[in-house]
Design an enzyme around this catalytic site. Structure first.
Site, mmCIF file in Angstrom:
data_model
loop_
_atom_site.group_PDB
_atom_site.id
_atom_site.type_symbol
_atom_site.label_atom_id
_atom_site.label_comp_id
_atom_site.label_asym_id
_atom_site.label_seq_id
_atom_site.Cartn_x
_atom_site.Cartn_y
_atom_site.Cartn_z
ATOM 1 N N SER A 11 71.671 61.479 -29.324
ATOM 2 C CA SER A 11 71.221 61.973 -30.632
ATOM 3 C C SER A 11 71.970 61.236 -31.726
ATOM 4 O O SER A 11 73.202 61.312 -31.805
ATOM 5 C CB SER A 11 71.494 63.467 -30.755
ATOM 6 O OG SER A 11 71.407 63.835 -32.126
ATOM 7 N N HIS A 36 67.157 60.222 -29.592
ATOM 8 C CA HIS A 36 66.833 61.570 -30.079
ATOM 9 C C HIS A 36 67.132 61.657 -31.576
ATOM 10 O O HIS A 36 68.235 61.329 -32.013
ATOM 11 C CB HIS A 36 67.665 62.586 -29.296
ATOM 12 C CG HIS A 36 67.368 64.021 -29.578
ATOM 13 N ND1 HIS A 36 66.334 64.713 -28.984
ATOM 14 C CD2 HIS A 36 67.988 64.916 -30.385
ATOM 15 C CE1 HIS A 36 66.340 65.963 -29.409
ATOM 16 N NE2 HIS A 36 67.334 66.120 -30.267
ATOM 17 N N ASP A 38 67.298 64.170 -34.790
ATOM 18 C CA ASP A 38 67.367 65.575 -35.197
ATOM 19 C C ASP A 38 67.016 65.714 -36.668
ATOM 20 O O ASP A 38 67.770 65.274 -37.538
ATOM 21 C CB ASP A 38 68.787 66.108 -34.957
ATOM 22 C CG ASP A 38 69.039 66.360 -33.490
ATOM 23 O OD1 ASP A 38 68.237 67.089 -32.879
ATOM 24 O OD2 ASP A 38 70.029 65.824 -32.949
ATOM 25 N N MET A 40 66.546 68.067 -39.812
ATOM 26 C CA MET A 40 66.974 69.397 -40.290
ATOM 27 C C MET A 40 66.704 69.532 -41.782
ATOM 28 O O MET A 40 66.946 68.587 -42.545
ATOM 29 C CB MET A 40 68.475 69.553 -40.042
ATOM 30 C CG MET A 40 68.879 69.363 -38.600
ATOM 31 S SD MET A 40 70.659 69.458 -38.433
ATOM 32 C CE MET A 40 70.823 69.305 -36.657
ATOM 33 N N HIS A 69 63.000 65.780 -32.877
ATOM 34 C CA HIS A 69 63.217 67.230 -32.745
ATOM 35 C C HIS A 69 63.187 67.826 -34.148
ATOM 36 O O HIS A 69 64.108 67.626 -34.924
ATOM 37 C CB HIS A 69 64.568 67.437 -32.039
ATOM 38 C CG HIS A 69 65.035 68.854 -31.976
ATOM 39 N ND1 HIS A 69 66.335 69.196 -31.650
ATOM 40 C CD2 HIS A 69 64.392 70.033 -32.196
ATOM 41 C CE1 HIS A 69 66.467 70.504 -31.670
ATOM 42 N NE2 HIS A 69 65.309 71.036 -32.006
ATOM 43 N N MET A 71 63.639 70.540 -36.714
ATOM 44 C CA MET A 71 64.257 71.836 -37.031
ATOM 45 C C MET A 71 63.955 72.112 -38.498
ATOM 46 O O MET A 71 64.843 72.134 -39.353
ATOM 47 C CB MET A 71 65.772 71.771 -36.777
ATOM 48 C CG MET A 71 66.121 71.796 -35.299
ATOM 49 S SD MET A 71 67.777 71.174 -34.983
ATOM 50 C CE MET A 71 67.436 69.431 -34.906
ATOM 51 N N MET A 140 67.440 74.735 -26.156
ATOM 52 C CA MET A 140 68.671 74.531 -26.926
ATOM 53 C C MET A 140 69.818 75.188 -26.167
ATOM 54 O O MET A 140 69.744 76.361 -25.798
ATOM 55 C CB MET A 140 68.559 75.181 -28.315
ATOM 56 C CG MET A 140 67.625 74.493 -29.292
ATOM 57 S SD MET A 140 67.938 72.739 -29.533
ATOM 58 C CE MET A 140 69.642 72.715 -30.088
ATOM 59 N N GLY A 145 71.549 73.060 -35.482
ATOM 60 C CA GLY A 145 72.072 72.824 -36.834
ATOM 61 C C GLY A 145 73.195 71.810 -36.875
ATOM 62 O O GLY A 145 73.337 71.100 -37.861
ATOM 63 N N PHE A 146 73.980 71.737 -35.821
ATOM 64 C CA PHE A 146 75.150 70.854 -35.858
ATOM 65 C C PHE A 146 75.396 70.218 -34.495
ATOM 66 O O PHE A 146 75.148 70.842 -33.468
ATOM 67 C CB PHE A 146 76.402 71.637 -36.272
ATOM 68 C CG PHE A 146 76.249 72.309 -37.608
ATOM 69 C CD1 PHE A 146 76.504 71.610 -38.783
ATOM 70 C CD2 PHE A 146 75.797 73.622 -37.688
ATOM 71 C CE1 PHE A 146 76.326 72.218 -40.024
ATOM 72 C CE2 PHE A 146 75.617 74.241 -38.926
ATOM 73 C CZ PHE A 146 75.888 73.537 -40.099
ATOM 74 N N GLY A 147 75.932 69.005 -34.536
ATOM 75 C CA GLY A 147 76.392 68.366 -33.310
ATOM 76 C C GLY A 147 77.797 68.875 -32.982
ATOM 77 O O GLY A 147 78.427 69.563 -33.799
ATOM 78 N N GLY A 148 78.265 68.570 -31.797
ATOM 79 C CA GLY A 148 79.654 68.851 -31.437
ATOM 80 C C GLY A 148 79.984 70.294 -31.115
ATOM 81 O O GLY A 148 81.146 70.676 -31.104
ATOM 82 N N ASP A 178 69.513 70.398 -24.807
ATOM 83 C CA ASP A 178 70.081 69.815 -26.024
ATOM 84 C C ASP A 178 71.252 70.654 -26.544
ATOM 85 O O ASP A 178 71.069 71.806 -26.930
ATOM 86 C CB ASP A 178 68.956 69.751 -27.084
ATOM 87 C CG ASP A 178 69.375 69.091 -28.385
ATOM 88 O OD1 ASP A 178 70.539 68.703 -28.519
ATOM 89 O OD2 ASP A 178 68.505 68.980 -29.275
ATOM 90 N N GLY A 179 72.436 70.039 -26.541
ATOM 91 C CA GLY A 179 73.601 70.688 -27.127
ATOM 92 C C GLY A 179 74.755 70.843 -26.145
ATOM 93 O O GLY A 179 74.615 71.478 -25.114
ATOM 94 N N GLY A 180 75.865 70.195 -26.463
ATOM 95 C CA GLY A 180 77.059 70.325 -25.628
ATOM 96 C C GLY A 180 76.916 69.712 -24.246
ATOM 97 O O GLY A 180 77.563 70.148 -23.289
ATOM 98 N N GLY A 200 74.869 64.058 -27.998
ATOM 99 C CA GLY A 200 75.296 63.562 -29.299
ATOM 100 C C GLY A 200 76.733 63.106 -29.257
ATOM 101 O O GLY A 200 77.035 61.926 -29.033
ATOM 102 N N SER A 201 77.646 64.064 -29.430
ATOM 103 C CA SER A 201 79.061 63.702 -29.536
ATOM 104 C C SER A 201 79.639 63.111 -28.250
ATOM 105 O O SER A 201 80.542 62.274 -28.309
ATOM 106 C CB SER A 201 79.883 64.905 -29.995
ATOM 107 O OG SER A 201 79.496 66.045 -29.289
HETATM 108 C C1 DX5 Z 1 71.697 70.394 -32.671
HETATM 109 C C2 DX5 Z 1 70.912 69.164 -32.304
HETATM 110 C C3 DX5 Z 1 71.460 68.369 -31.181
HETATM 111 C C4 DX5 Z 1 72.841 67.847 -31.403
HETATM 112 C C5 DX5 Z 1 73.477 67.533 -30.093
HETATM 113 O O1 DX5 Z 1 70.985 71.121 -33.600
HETATM 114 O O2 DX5 Z 1 69.589 69.513 -31.947
HETATM 115 O O3 DX5 Z 1 70.587 67.314 -30.805
HETATM 116 O O4 DX5 Z 1 72.886 66.754 -32.239
HETATM 117 O O5 DX5 Z 1 74.793 67.175 -30.316
HETATM 118 P P1 DX5 Z 1 75.925 67.449 -29.245
HETATM 119 O O6 DX5 Z 1 75.560 66.702 -28.015
HETATM 120 O O7 DX5 Z 1 77.154 66.927 -29.917
HETATM 121 O O8 DX5 Z 1 75.968 68.933 -28.988
HETATM 122 ZN ZN ZN Z 2 68.170 67.929 -31.031
#
Ligand code: DX5
Ligand code: ZN
Length: 221
Positions: A11, A36, A38, A40, A69, A71, A140, A145-148, A178-180, A200-201
């Site tokens: 992402s 990917h 994102d 928002m 994606h 949002m 999800m 809303g946020f990465g990491g 998606d996420g973590g 992502g991170s």
């Molecule tokens: C969160 C996003 C994810 C996010 C994933 O709203 O949809 O795609 O960027 O980031 P990580 O892998 O850091 O959780």
């Molecule tokens: Zn995403």
């Protein structure tokens, strides 16, 4: 030997936007399968990211498929823009869609892959009358809303539940998570039935992206 059905999808939300081109070429060279994106709007989720212009610019510099994606509220108003920007996959959330069947059909009518996204607390049972129309379901594993953020553990159970529904109905629908997601949990997710892994991170935050991607691919092959 890598499993060609399992896809690593970095992402770009976690990339350095000041050097976005280098970041994308770096993950492409490092073995990423899909990019990917994102999107928002600061309304459906409490953060603002980027829009169709960036997706279109990204499309010019990479041959990798783009997974968009959304949002955002009123996603139906933006589907065509993202399609024109080069999206190969577009997913919309269940939670803010009064006319999900209509939006999914709109995405499909453009000849690209359509997906529905579920927030962590939304049950897979809401998919009963839409799953046969989608190419993929994005689960999800953090609040959008946020990465990491930290992976929410009961997503594993949810993946298995969804996989069972897909198999029982004999559908081709794929499961994206998606996420973590990172090297420490990707095998569990894959064994539960996930096919596409948004990272992502864990990828962009690493000094050695090719090593992280190689490690992940190895554990899901
Ligand atoms: C969160 C996003 C994810 C996010 C994933 O709203 O949809 O795609 O960027 O980031 P990580 O892998 O850091 O959780
Ligand atoms: Zn995403």
């Amino acid at each position: 030997m890598n499993n060609p059905d399992k896809k690593i999808c970095p992402s770009i939300l976690s990339a350095d936007f000041a050097i976005l081109k280098e970041e994308i070429l770096d993950v492409e060279k490092s073995g990423a399968d899909i990019i990917h994106c994102d999107i928002m709007d600061g309304s459906f989720v409490p953060n603002i990211s980027f829009g169709a212009k960036i997706v279109s610019d990204v499309n010019k510099i990479t041959d990798l498929p783009l997974d968009v994606h959304l949002m955002i509220n009123n996603p139906e108003n933006y589907i065509e823009d993202f399609f024109k920007s080069g999206a190969d996959f577009i997913s919309v959330h269940y939670e803010n869609n009064f006319h999900l069947n209509r939006v999914i059909n709109l995405i499909k009518s453009l000849g690209i892959k359509s997906g529905v996204v579920l927030n962590p607390s939304t049950s897979v049972t809401v998919l009963d009358y839409i799953i046969e129309y989608v190419d993929f379901v994005l689960l999800m594993s953090v609040n959008p809303g946020f990465g990491g953020q930290k992976f929410i553990p009961n997503t594993l159970e949810k993946i298995s539940e969804l996989k069972e529904i897909i198999d029982r109905k004999n559908l081709k629908c794929r499961i994206e998570v998606d996420g973590g997601v990172g090297p420490e949990n990707i095998k569990l997710l894959s064994d539960a039935g996930a096919d596409m892994f948004v990272c992502g991170s864990s990828v962009f935050g690493s000094e050695n992206r090719s090593e992280v991607i190689r490690l992940m691919k190895e554990s899901i092959s």
